[in-house]
Design an enzyme around this catalytic site. Structure first.
Site, PDB file in Angstrom:
ATOM      1  N   CYS A 193       0.908  -1.231   0.062  1.00  0.00           N
ATOM      2  CA  CYS A 193       0.075  -0.008  -0.086  1.00  0.00           C
ATOM      3  C   CYS A 193       0.702   1.275  -0.054  1.00  0.00           C
ATOM      4  O   CYS A 193       2.065   1.280   0.566  1.00  0.00           O
ATOM      5  CB  CYS A 193      -0.964  -0.324   1.254  1.00  0.00           C
ATOM      6  N   HIS A 211      -8.605  -2.708   2.098  1.00  0.00           N
ATOM      7  CA  HIS A 211      -7.604  -2.411   2.887  1.00  0.00           C
ATOM      8  C   HIS A 211      -7.628  -0.846   2.846  1.00  0.00           C
ATOM      9  O   HIS A 211      -7.732   0.040   3.854  1.00  0.00           O
ATOM     10  CB  HIS A 211      -6.350  -2.883   2.370  1.00  0.00           C
ATOM     11  N   GLU A 212      -7.822  -0.319   1.606  1.00  0.00           N
ATOM     12  CA  GLU A 212      -7.729   1.287   1.658  1.00  0.00           C
ATOM     13  C   GLU A 212      -9.054   1.889   2.033  1.00  0.00           C
ATOM     14  O   GLU A 212      -8.889   2.924   2.323  1.00  0.00           O
ATOM     15  CB  GLU A 212      -7.833   1.687  -0.201  1.00  0.00           C
ATOM     16  N   HIS A 250      -8.127   2.865   5.254  1.00  0.00           N
ATOM     17  CA  HIS A 250      -7.635   3.957   5.645  1.00  0.00           C
ATOM     18  C   HIS A 250      -8.699   5.141   5.637  1.00  0.00           C
ATOM     19  O   HIS A 250      -8.576   6.040   6.471  1.00  0.00           O
ATOM     20  CB  HIS A 250      -6.670   4.348   4.462  1.00  0.00           C
ATOM     21  N   HIS A 292      -1.878   1.766   9.312  1.00  0.00           N
ATOM     22  CA  HIS A 292      -1.171   0.662   8.913  1.00  0.00           C
ATOM     23  C   HIS A 292      -1.022  -0.160  10.279  1.00  0.00           C
ATOM     24  O   HIS A 292      -0.596   0.194  11.321  1.00  0.00           O
ATOM     25  CB  HIS A 292      -0.077   0.652   8.162  1.00  0.00           C
TER      26      HIS A 292
END
Ligand SMILES: *[C@@H]1O[C@H](CO)[C@@H](O)[C@H](O)[C@H]1NC(C)=O
Ligand SMILES: *[C@@H]1O[C@H](CO)[C@@H](O)[C@H](O)[C@H]1NC(C)=O
Length: 509
Positions: free
Chosen positions: A89, A229-230, A233, A239
């Site tokens: 990432c 995953h994004e 964020h 992370h």
């Protein structure tokens, strides 16, 4: 609670790390590349610090080795170089590197919440896929994106809603190379940084369109796991140093394990709390390698049980209005629902409770911005309430003063500072003081360019437009241009109508 736990887990994993075998010294070019890499991912603190002393470099390397579960050699050895070359990432490792031997300082922790992590102050968030990767089937991408958001909503109080155009809280976009996020964030083609995202409340996740994205278990980069995953964020998660975490900087692989680790779940619940109904639900990662086999039947089966709270979303309502606080009131039969400005719908309430004496099945309702009173119309009669108090002289036979019987819609129209009643092909302008029709009215509905006859209700939204409703459709009316400027389906296209459940049952392809 996520902080200390994260630290403990990271320490546990550290203890298991083995010392490194001796390695030949790296070439000078490699050292510079590693330095740039560590800079990009936030291992030297603030960016733009220039060159770094050998001690700083060693320290940064050890931090990186700690986060990636390599032996803490502090040396640019082969395993470390190999790790740096892995796809990952593009969002920096921020605070995750601070977890381990050093306790994060108070200043660092403050930065984590104030600037780095951050959070949304609402629970209902819209998202939009702005463009699509070229060679994947759009409906599969849409399912994968929806499942990625669902991972997070299933374990927290968050609710997500896809919009297909217009503004959205979270936008997912595919970009080539440099895309105005700064050169450090320019995409680098296949490999390297696959995607990156911004912390709340910017709501942007970017994906390298030059990757070979895939939604299957074979070749290519798994788009589902990268999106999931994004999205983490965009919700404020940084992370994680935990190896099995979805938020690990190196994307995890789909396996028979759950996609979210304990660390991910605690981190999101730390920001947004637990799911409001039922417990956290997770499916094994492998399930998400077969989007081609998914269909809405399979997916929507246990959503059959429609919640009473949003019953109005699946049928037609009698009337609608909004008040000074932008609460929506939706009337159907002997009940009403309130949808708060945040898009949260109440359970159905009996009309009697708020407006004693009001009959079921009203024809029309309007809240006046001038007097702050609620007007209700049914048959030839009308009711006026100040709060929950029916005013003296009501209900009254309003049709006796020229008002239409069984009006379709009532609206307080700011432009005229009058009530407007709509009935079939005509509209009537009514003074609040006399409750009589003003001179020169009724007039033809043609004055409301684009508006169909027979609407069920209307309201002035806080965006300044007047919305009219009929069956499952809405018409958005521009008060300045005096014309309809948009139309669509209200339950699925107007998030502020509170129909989040209806949206999740939507047929996706
Ligand atoms: C979320 O939970 C629902 C059940 O409420 C389940 O059907 C769905 O598959 C779950 N989604 C994911 C992505 O785990
Ligand atoms: C939604 O409203 C209910 C009460 O009607 C309340 O308990 C709940 O906390 C609200 N949720 C949000 C996210 O505002």
């Amino acid at each position: 609670m996520a902080g200390p736990l994260r630290a403990a887990l990271a320490l546990g994993l550290l203890a298991a790390a083995q010392p490194a075998p001796a390695q030949p010294a790296p070439a000078p070019g490699q050292r510079r590349q590693a330095e740039l890499f560590l800079e990009k991912y936030g291992y030297f603190g603030e960016p733009g610090a220039g060159t770094h002393s050998p001690a700083e470099f060693t320290e940064a390397l050890r931090d990186f080795q700690r986060v990636t579960h390599l032996p803490l050699s502090g040396v640019l050895d082969a395993p470390t170089l190999h790790q740096m070359a892995q796809p990952r990432c593009g969002t920096d490792d921020g605070e995750s590197r601070a977890v381990g031997t050093r306790r994060p300082s108070a200043a660092r922790r403050r930065r984590r919440t104030a600037q780095h992590g951050g959070r949304w102050y609402k629970r209902h968030l819209t998202y939009r896929v702005v463009n699509w990767p070229p060679y994947l089937l759009q409906h599969e991408v849409r399912l994968a994106v929806r499942a990625a958001f669902e991972l997070w909503s299933n374990v927290s109080s968050l609710v997500f809603w896809e919009v297909q155009d217009g503004p959205a809280d979270i936008r997912l976009t595919f970009f080539h190379g440099d895309h105005n996020d700064g050169l450090n964030n320019a995409f680098d083609g296949p490999g390297g940084a696959l995607a990156h995202a911004f912390f709340p409340r910017r709501g942007e996740a970017h994906f390298d369109s030059a990757e070979r994205w895939s939604l299957h278990s074979g070749k290519g980069r798994n788009l589902f796991i990268v999106v999931a995953h994004e999205v983490g964020h965009t919700l404020g998660l940084e992370h994680s140093p935990v190896k099995s975490a979805l938020m690990s900087p190196y994307y995890k692989k789909l396996s028979k394990d759950f996609v979210l680790s304990w660390d991910d779940i605690l981190a999101v619940q730390n920001l947004y709390g637990k799911p409001s109904k039922g417990s956290a639900i997770q499916l094994p990662g492998k399930v998400f390698t077969h989007f081609q086999d998914w269909n809405t039947d399979l997916y929507g089966r246990d959503q059959q049980q429609r919640s009473l709270s949003t019953y109005y979303c699946h049928s037609y309502f009698d009337a609608i209005t909004s008040d000074a606080d932008h609460n929506l009131y939706i009337f159907k039969g002997s009940h009403y629902w309130v949808v708060s400005a945040s898009g949260n719908a109440s359970d159905p309430q009996p009309l009697e409770r708020h407006w004693p004496g009001l009959p079921a099945g009203i024809d029309a309702c309007a809240w006046s911005q001038l007097s702050g009173k609620f007007y209700f119309f049914k048959g030839g009669r009308c009711w006026r309430y100040a709060g929950s108090t029916l005013e003296a002289g009501f209900p009254r036979k309003c049709s006796a003063r020229g008002l239409p019987r069984h009006p379709d819609t009532a609206l307080f129209f700011q432009q005229l500072r009058r009530l407007v009643l709509f009935k079939g092909p005509k509209y009537f302008v009514v003074s609040e003081e006399t409750l009589a029709v003003e001179p020169y009215y009724p007039r033809s509905l043609r004055d409301w360019q684009g508006l169909p006859p027979g609407t069920a209700g209307a309201l002035t939204h806080r965006d300044g437009f007047v919305y009219f409703f009929r069956d499952d459709q809405f018409w958005k009316f521009d008060r300045a241009k005096l014309q309809v400027v948009a139309t669509g389906k209200w339950a699925t296209q107007l998030p502020w109508m509170g129909c989040w459940d209806a949206n999740s049952e939507q047929v996706l392809f």
